[in-house]
Design an enzyme around this catalytic site. Structure first.
Site, PDB file in Angstrom:
ATOM      1  N   GLN A  56      59.213  46.839   6.859  1.00 50.17           N
ATOM      2  CA  GLN A  56      58.835  47.883   7.809  1.00 50.17           C
ATOM      3  C   GLN A  56      59.199  47.488   9.238  1.00 50.17           C
ATOM      4  O   GLN A  56      58.432  47.678  10.170  1.00 50.17           O
ATOM      5  CB  GLN A  56      57.337  48.149   7.705  1.00 50.17           C
ATOM      6  CG  GLN A  56      56.948  48.605   6.321  1.00 50.17           C
ATOM      7  CD  GLN A  56      55.454  48.776   6.167  1.00 50.17           C
ATOM      8  OE1 GLN A  56      54.660  47.985   6.666  1.00 50.17           O
ATOM      9  NE2 GLN A  56      55.059  49.831   5.468  1.00 50.17           N
ATOM     10  N   CYS A  57      60.395  46.981   9.410  1.00 53.95           N
ATOM     11  CA  CYS A  57      60.862  46.452  10.687  1.00 53.95           C
ATOM     12  C   CYS A  57      62.080  47.262  11.138  1.00 53.95           C
ATOM     13  O   CYS A  57      62.802  47.818  10.308  1.00 53.95           O
ATOM     14  CB  CYS A  57      61.244  44.981  10.494  1.00 53.95           C
ATOM     15  SG  CYS A  57      61.945  44.164  11.935  1.00 53.95           S
ATOM     16  N   ALA A  58      62.332  47.300  12.423  1.00 55.54           N
ATOM     17  CA  ALA A  58      63.534  47.977  12.926  1.00 55.54           C
ATOM     18  C   ALA A  58      64.803  47.325  12.389  1.00 55.54           C
ATOM     19  O   ALA A  58      65.843  47.972  12.302  1.00 55.54           O
ATOM     20  CB  ALA A  58      63.540  47.963  14.450  1.00 55.54           C
TER      21      ALA A  58
END
Length: 177
Positions: A56-58
């Site tokens: 759930q990271c850029a």
């Protein structure tokens, strides 16, 4: 004869040092996301790109490039090891969720560890050793550590360096058979 004994004594100390240096960071084991263990020793003689990841990271889209890198170079010996971590509070709640997300979203089939600490006092021994020997420690998700065939840290990159960028490709190709 005394001089010869001194020479051999020094040689054995030097050889012991070389044996330790040769092992490098290759002696570590990780819990496999599928159960069991992943042993770095199983990949001795091959370059291994170890990447701390999060779902759930850029930077999560880098999974696609990691899979492309793995597909492109695995026949020549490269291993890409994804190490999911929640140290930066961006990982899913369980290893099963991580595995499903990665398989469905990115078609990942590269080796993956269970959710693992990569920083601080709870860091996995691999990451602690890399930090102690090189000063490199992940400061965010998708930091990359390239381990050479002899177990040495060959290169490190931060999150912003994409897996298919020229510096990463050049470093990997230099280590391939």
């Amino acid at each position: 004869m005394k001089r010869l004994a001194q020479l051999f004594a020094g040689l054995s100390v030097s050889l012991a040092f070389v044996a330790v240096a040769w092992a490098g960071v290759s002696g570590h084991r990780f819990s496999n996301i599928d159960g069991g263990q992943l042993a770095m020793d199983d990949w001795a003689g091959r370059p291994v790109l170890v990447v701390n990841t999060a779902s759930q990271c850029a930077y999560t889209p880098q999974y696609a490039q990691l899979q492309t890198l793995y597909d492109r170079y695995k026949a020549r010996g490269l291993v890409v090891l994804a190490v999911p971590s929640d140290d930066f509070r961006q990982e899913l709640g369980s290893a099963a969720e991580v595995k499903e997300f990665c398989e469905l979203t990115f078609g990942l089939d590269m080796p993956m560890t269970d959710i693992t600490h990569v920083t601080g006092a709870l860091a996995h021994p691999f990451y602690a050793q890399v930090r102690d020997e090189t000063g490199f420690e992940p400061r965010w998700n998708f930091h990359k550590v390239l381990i050479g065939p002899e177990g040495q840290v060959a290169a490190t990159w931060g999150s912003g360096t994409r897996p298919l960028s020229p510096p990463v490709i050049q470093a990997i190709e230099a280590l391939l058979d």
